[in-house]
Scaffold this motif. Structure first.
Motif, PDB file in Angstrom:
ATOM      1  N   MET A 180       0.846  -1.178   0.000  1.00 30.51           N
ATOM      2  CA  MET A 180       0.000   0.000   0.000  1.00 30.51           C
ATOM      3  C   MET A 180       0.890   1.239   0.000  1.00 30.51           C
ATOM      4  SD  MET A 180      -2.914   1.272   2.648  1.00 30.51           S
ATOM      5  CE  MET A 180      -4.029   0.014   2.166  1.00 30.51           C
ATOM      6  N   CYS A 214     -10.545   1.617  -9.974  1.00 32.36           N
ATOM      7  CA  CYS A 214     -10.201   2.118  -8.644  1.00 32.36           C
ATOM      8  C   CYS A 214     -11.401   2.806  -8.011  1.00 32.36           C
ATOM      9  CB  CYS A 214      -9.040   3.105  -8.719  1.00 32.36           C
ATOM     10  SG  CYS A 214      -7.472   2.363  -9.164  1.00 32.36           S
ATOM     11  N   TYR A 242      -8.992   6.131   1.337  1.00 25.19           N
ATOM     12  CA  TYR A 242      -8.301   5.007   0.726  1.00 25.19           C
ATOM     13  C   TYR A 242      -8.697   4.887  -0.739  1.00 25.19           C
ATOM     14  CZ  TYR A 242      -7.272   3.237   5.428  1.00 25.19           C
ATOM     15  OH  TYR A 242      -6.829   3.097   6.716  1.00 25.19           O
ATOM     16  N   VAL A 302      -9.005   1.701  -3.345  1.00 26.41           N
ATOM     17  CA  VAL A 302      -8.957   0.248  -3.480  1.00 26.41           C
ATOM     18  C   VAL A 302      -9.266  -0.099  -4.929  1.00 26.41           C
ATOM     19  CG1 VAL A 302      -9.524  -0.272  -1.091  1.00 26.41           C
ATOM     20  CG2 VAL A 302     -11.349   0.049  -2.725  1.00 26.41           C
ATOM     21  N   CYS A 303      -8.622  -1.127  -5.427  1.00 24.03           N
ATOM     22  CA  CYS A 303      -8.801  -1.541  -6.813  1.00 24.03           C
ATOM     23  C   CYS A 303      -8.867  -3.062  -6.865  1.00 24.03           C
ATOM     24  CB  CYS A 303      -7.644  -1.029  -7.672  1.00 24.03           C
ATOM     25  SG  CYS A 303      -7.838  -1.393  -9.426  1.00 24.03           S
ATOM     26  N   LYS A 304      -9.916  -3.578  -7.478  1.00 21.39           N
ATOM     27  CA  LYS A 304     -10.064  -5.028  -7.576  1.00 21.39           C
ATOM     28  C   LYS A 304      -9.259  -5.614  -8.733  1.00 21.39           C
ATOM     29  CE  LYS A 304     -14.361  -5.683  -5.231  1.00 21.39           C
ATOM     30  NZ  LYS A 304     -15.613  -6.423  -5.196  1.00 21.39           N
ATOM     31  N   GLU A 305      -8.993  -4.812  -9.751  1.00 22.54           N
ATOM     32  CA  GLU A 305      -8.283  -5.330 -10.919  1.00 22.54           C
ATOM     33  C   GLU A 305      -6.774  -5.356 -10.706  1.00 22.54           C
ATOM     34  OE1 GLU A 305      -9.377  -3.360 -14.486  1.00 22.54           O
ATOM     35  OE2 GLU A 305     -11.476  -3.933 -14.326  1.00 22.54           O
ATOM     36  N   ASN A 306      -6.221  -4.297 -10.094  1.00 20.40           N
ATOM     37  CA  ASN A 306      -4.773  -4.224  -9.900  1.00 20.40           C
ATOM     38  C   ASN A 306      -4.507  -3.864  -8.446  1.00 20.40           C
ATOM     39  OD1 ASN A 306      -2.032  -3.883 -10.032  1.00 20.40           O
ATOM     40  ND2 ASN A 306      -2.075  -2.613 -11.864  1.00 20.40           N
ATOM     41  N   LYS A 307      -4.044  -4.821  -7.668  1.00 24.49           N
ATOM     42  CA  LYS A 307      -3.824  -4.619  -6.235  1.00 24.49           C
ATOM     43  C   LYS A 307      -2.700  -3.616  -5.950  1.00 24.49           C
ATOM     44  CE  LYS A 307      -6.917  -7.618  -5.116  1.00 24.49           C
ATOM     45  NZ  LYS A 307      -8.194  -7.226  -4.574  1.00 24.49           N
ATOM     46  N   LYS A 308      -1.863  -3.340  -6.942  1.00 24.60           N
ATOM     47  CA  LYS A 308      -0.786  -2.364  -6.756  1.00 24.60           C
ATOM     48  C   LYS A 308      -1.299  -0.932  -6.695  1.00 24.60           C
ATOM     49  CE  LYS A 308       2.853  -5.057  -8.925  1.00 24.60           C
ATOM     50  NZ  LYS A 308       3.876  -5.084  -9.967  1.00 24.60           N
ATOM     51  N   HIS A 309      -2.553  -0.725  -7.001  1.00 28.24           N
ATOM     52  CA  HIS A 309      -3.129   0.620  -6.972  1.00 28.24           C
ATOM     53  C   HIS A 309      -3.616   1.026  -5.586  1.00 28.24           C
ATOM     54  CE1 HIS A 309      -4.096   0.645 -11.576  1.00 28.24           C
ATOM     55  NE2 HIS A 309      -2.808   0.580 -11.312  1.00 28.24           N
ATOM     56  N   LYS A 310      -3.472   0.161  -4.574  1.00 26.67           N
ATOM     57  CA  LYS A 310      -3.946   0.494  -3.228  1.00 26.67           C
ATOM     58  C   LYS A 310      -3.166   1.684  -2.688  1.00 26.67           C
ATOM     59  CE  LYS A 310      -3.479  -3.284  -0.888  1.00 26.67           C
ATOM     60  NZ  LYS A 310      -3.587  -4.336   0.114  1.00 26.67           N
TER      61      LYS A 310
END
Length: 73
Positions: free
Chosen positions: A1, A14, A24, A26-34
């Protein structure tokens, strides 16, 4: 994060959410976007409250992202 001073959506998936007084991303497609808005500190409870006098306490960071949320609405 990632912890940043200002957060933004990096893709269409996102979502910007507010939890426990923090913003915050949060992104379900790309976890690196947290992302989380705020500052990184070892002891956040002591850094968030600064005592200026005996009876007066000033909370910093309570208005973080107000202009950001106004732009999103």
């Amino acid at each position: 994060m990632k912890v940043r001073a200002s957060v933004r959506r990096l893709c269409d998936a996102c979502r910007i959410v507010r939890r426990r007084g923090r913003v915050y991303v949060v992104c379900k497609e790309n976890k690196k976007h947290k992302q989380r808005q705020g500052y990184h500190s070892v002891s956040e409870s002591t850094a968030a409250v600064t005592e200026h006098s005996r009876n007066e306490k000033v909370l910093y960071g309570s208005s973080l992202g107000v202009s950001f949320w106004r732009g999103m609405l």
